[in-house]
Write an enzyme that holds these catalytic residues in place. Structure first.
Site, mmCIF file in Angstrom:
data_model
loop_
_atom_site.group_PDB
_atom_site.id
_atom_site.type_symbol
_atom_site.label_atom_id
_atom_site.label_comp_id
_atom_site.label_asym_id
_atom_site.label_seq_id
_atom_site.Cartn_x
_atom_site.Cartn_y
_atom_site.Cartn_z
ATOM 1 C CG LEU C 64 -16.263 -29.056 28.296
ATOM 2 C CD1 LEU C 64 -15.580 -30.381 28.557
ATOM 3 C CD2 LEU C 64 -16.787 -28.967 26.875
ATOM 4 N N PRO C 65 -20.175 -27.422 29.910
ATOM 5 C CG PRO C 65 -21.899 -27.371 28.339
ATOM 6 C CD PRO C 65 -20.487 -27.838 28.533
ATOM 7 C CB THR C 95 -19.227 -24.760 37.613
ATOM 8 O OG1 THR C 95 -18.484 -23.545 37.556
ATOM 9 C CG2 THR C 95 -19.815 -24.919 39.003
ATOM 10 C CE LYS C 170 -18.869 -20.916 39.858
ATOM 11 N NZ LYS C 170 -18.837 -20.933 38.412
ATOM 12 C CE LYS C 245 -23.360 -26.498 36.051
ATOM 13 N NZ LYS C 245 -22.194 -25.960 35.332
#
EC number: 1.1.1.31
Lengths: 297, 297, 297, 297
Positions: C64-65, C95, C170, C245
């Protein structure tokens, strides 16, 4: 007026006391029983929940640490929105992000309630003395309604525009404040290192184009302004961790608006370094310690 | 008084004219024959070299673009130090780094001459009107000597301390100015993007802790201060490239002093970006264009 | 294995297809009916809600975003936690910030479910080819459980530590990537401006101490690396808005940890400026446009 | 070949010794008599001035701390240009700004001499072992002339372009190196604070897009790379004050080129803070101390 008041911390408690002093009747709530008892002793009705505090009042005032707390106080099962009558206005004096204000206003509107953002400046001293500045986001009618109540707690009640604009005003002012204070710290430290008398330098700046509140009223260099925290070991005043919080709100608001704020983002990191160094409890003018004491650490 | 004056540019020429108007006699020099002729027409003696201009005078004044020019004017074969009589004071009104001041003072002392740094603020307008501020680095005696002459060209003659401290004062003030102006640009741009009326925001800042000269007198947002360059297309005023030069001097001085100036260094790069974008000739408050016009570029 | 898959966007859809190709059976959900139908055509069972997709499966995968979407998908009335059987593991490949991971893991644990963070790198190309890298946060046992399933979608399945450490890995890698890319943009632009042949400069850097992936594999200067987006107009690749982001996640994580990240915060603002300038859709190496094209704008 | 060698410091002395070892005959000069005597003991002719060292040689090599020293050694009354025969080439291995290179080349050309910039990387270890990298700015013919001599002192002799481009290459590489090292310090510190095993994080970065020399070969986090200074208390290696000097050269070159370098300017200030804190003598990877040890200071 019968007012529900939620959040009796360092700021909220003296604000609530000033409402009592000005003849308002209060239904109060706080998670801390000690804080609640203290206000009950002063004449407020102690309530068991935000819902209870909001029942049968003409206005609700909230003063909480962050947006997550405001959300909880509003929407929990025992929250304000579960107890408040339609048509009653909620004034939130917490400092939170403008996007949350819009979200809360929408939630309140769905129940038939108006939501007004009214963050303050002036610190615990201003809260006790009733001399706070309120930066209010509300339409004209709502502003006219709440202004007399706020006047019981503050001296300057500034209408900043529609819903959310009170937070925008506070965030933008404090963004600039964090930058000018750090800028004064740089200029004064550089000057002192280069050999100029700091008092002479401050005098020149204060009558020249570098002039700012952080220099002429609150100079971070010790011994320049007698009444400034720098002249009493950086105690009292506006805590560095609060400045860090406000710079964080500015950076977040800038992110959602895709508006770069280069100096502001760097100032945030510098305050973060100060806080990480264990100095977040000092006045925010102690940011000058990042510039001055390195060699002697 | 008979004065040698070297450097008849945008600032030097009106300063020299004010000395003439106040009854001083001048021996002038400039590389530009046109500039020199203009001053000769006003009554100065045009000289063929700095050496000639410095011969038989009671004081020498220099007003040049950068330290390299001052060095040349002093030490060239046809330079000031080759022509000046022992005991005569040299007043340098150029804006240069404090380390160069110390070096030049040493060179002058070796010939029996005092060297006083006296950079100015006030721009070409102040130079023409004789209302410049002089920031003077000199001991008490020297300051008393030169102060009456400077008064013919300026209104505020500020004693900043010993040799070099005039430059330190100017550099530190302008460092802070570059930071506060950029800070105001960020705060006003963020506020406007978030929807507050820029005039309301400026009004709040100007009566609050964000207050500074860059906000209340010279606000970079168009339409806030009628007399500011922002309200006339960023023309006139203090050029961005001059601010870039002064921030460079601050960064250099900080480097030699091993004194970090985080915001100042970042402001320098932002002005560099503005200059690289072809806007270095605009007033320095146009730094706000880095924040406002991106989407429409 | 019977798997519930929620989130069929640019990344999620090809990942789900690879699970099907590898013989797994899928119960899929997405808000977009078109996306859902496409997967149903490929053999998945289309479900009406996350709750339905999570019913009677051996594993749930979400892609998902942002954290807010994951929270909704988990906790809504028709969410995963309302439908999932106790003991079934949830693997989230979105993420998001490590703090949210901890919160979600707690919510899942209360229902008897494990929550594994497994963000990916490799882009839509890697998702389609099944060559993604998964950075997994889970204890040893859980990692052993989920690793075979992830292998159907990726090539490198890296165990980064306990819950949340996949996101930490990440975020930290991409923080560094944003900094090195911007650094290469600065070094290459400065060199080109100073007159060196960019290919020669890149060659020197790539065999010297400045060597990095952003220079030797993905150089932002056009014409240096044939396969890099810089050599095809900055199309394809990893979008600047995605880098923005991720830098935001890094700055947020640093804030909650009171860990200053000076260069990272500045890189975030530079990407914000790029995005505000309308270039957020380009590959993230186009950050070099902030340095190169100013004069010609 | 008969060579004049000026500057016998930590770098120059072992370079000169390698020339002797390779059969060249040397006329040496240094301000330090001790340094000069040491080289004379090894077979060089000790000279009383740069002028004397440059007399009757086929090539002059200079290795000095900064541009001001090079200028002095060239142009003083007893300088190289006063003693050198027309047609003899001067190779300067100092690290200085490209603008000074152009100025010195012009001065040399006026006497009929070529001036080649050939700064090195590899440190004192590389100088002793004869494995330095030389970054050479010269036309094809000159490069072919000096290359064999440089090979006696180094392993990689890289032709970077025309006069000045050797310095440009070195400055740009080291600008990037200062940025990547600080970036790795941020990423590793953030990761460690967030709880990931630093070795695991470094492993992921080194096989991913964050990969760089500062991470895989010279990681600033202790215990990651056995041979890195971080694993031996940040001793040896490339001193932080040398990195600070090189970042200063980059910022200066960027200023003269009106080329903004945002991250580079900030990295310079961070190294300045490190140096001001008394740690300028440590290896430059110790910049991580700005991020890690604050709380415990």
């Amino acid at each position: 007026m019968k007012i529900g008041f939620i959040g009796l911390g360092n700021m909220g408690a003296p604000m609530a006391l000033n409402l009592l002093k000005n003849g308002h009747s209060l239904q109060a709530f706080d998670l801390s029983e000690a804080a609640l008892r203290k206000l009950a002793d002063a004449g407020a009705a102690a309530c068991a929940s935000p819902k209870a505090a909001a029942a049968d009042v003409e206005l609700v005032v909230t003063m909480l640490p962050a947006a997550a707390h405001v959300r909880g106080v509003l929407t929990d099962e025992q929250g304000v929105l579960a107890g408040i009558a339609p048509g009653v206005t909620i004034v939130d004096s917490s400092t939170i992000d403008p996007a949350s204000v819009q979200a809360f206003a929408k939630l309140a509107a769905a129940r038939g309630n108006a939501f007004v953002d009214a963050p303050v400046s002036g610190g615990t001293g201003g809260a006790a003395a009733g001399t706070l500045t309120f930066m209010v986001g509300a339409n004209e009618t709502l502003f006219a309604d709440v202004e007399p109540v706020l006047r019981a707690m503050g001296k300057n009640i500034v209408h900043c525009g529609d819903t959310g604009m009170g937070q925008v005003a506070k965030i933008c002012n404090n963004l600039l404040l964090g930058i000018t204070m750090t800028g004064v710290a740089e200029a004064m430290s550089l000057g002192a290192t280069l050999g100029i008398d700091p008092k002479v330098l401050a005098g020149i700046i204060n009558t020249s184009t570098g002039r700012c509140w952080s220099s002429d009223t609150y100079n971070p260099y010790p011994g320049i302004v007698d009444t400034a925290p720098a002249s009493r070991g950086y105690t009292g005043g506006f805590g560095a961790d609060l400045m860090l919080k406000d710079l964080g709100l500015a950076v977040d608001a800038a992110r959602s608006a895709k508006q770069p704020i280069f100096l502001g983002a760097l100032a945030q990191q510098l305050y973060q370094a100060m806080s990480a160094g264990g100095q977040g409890g000092l006045d925010f003018s102690a940011i000058i310690s990042l510039y001055r004491s390195r060699a002697s650490q």
